[in-house]
Scaffold this active site. Sequence first.
Site, PDB file in Angstrom:
ATOM      1  N   CYS A 164       0.828  -1.213   0.000  1.00 35.09           N
ATOM      2  CA  CYS A 164       0.000   0.000   0.000  1.00 35.09           C
ATOM      3  C   CYS A 164       0.860   1.260   0.000  1.00 35.09           C
ATOM      4  O   CYS A 164       1.488   1.590   1.007  1.00 35.09           O
ATOM      5  CB  CYS A 164      -0.918  -0.046   1.224  1.00 35.09           C
ATOM      6  SG  CYS A 164      -1.796   1.483   1.567  1.00 35.09           S
ATOM      7  N   CYS A 216      -0.100   3.943   2.547  1.00 36.65           N
ATOM      8  CA  CYS A 216       0.295   3.484   3.884  1.00 36.65           C
ATOM      9  C   CYS A 216       1.731   3.874   4.166  1.00 36.65           C
ATOM     10  O   CYS A 216       2.060   4.330   5.267  1.00 36.65           O
ATOM     11  CB  CYS A 216       0.144   1.970   4.007  1.00 36.65           C
ATOM     12  SG  CYS A 216      -1.533   1.360   3.792  1.00 36.65           S
TER      13      CYS A 216
END
Length: 111
Positions: free
Chosen positions: A35, A38
Amino acid sequence: MIRTDGVTEVTDADFDAEVLGAELPVLVKFTADWCGPCRQLGPVLGAVAEEEADRLRIVQLDVDRNPETPARYGVLATPTLMVFRAGEPVKSLVGARPKRRLLAELEDVLV
């Protein structure tokens, strides 16, 4: 427990003890290695964890390695930030954001 960017990593196995049993409010970052947003959020949360250590604990949980906890709380996207206080989720935010905005959004849940 592993620490990255000043943020402790929790698992399905220790989530209840580390998050639900904590005295301070706990912000949980539901994350994944793949991600991008993230990863962008990592340094932001590390800075917030340092600055707000007396009012907020920040941990992260990898959704791929620990599928039970995200399923329990209906986490469908990464990064999802969920704040727990006294064992209950009290706030949920989805997506990366700059530090100033994050702190403003967390102001009502910090002690």
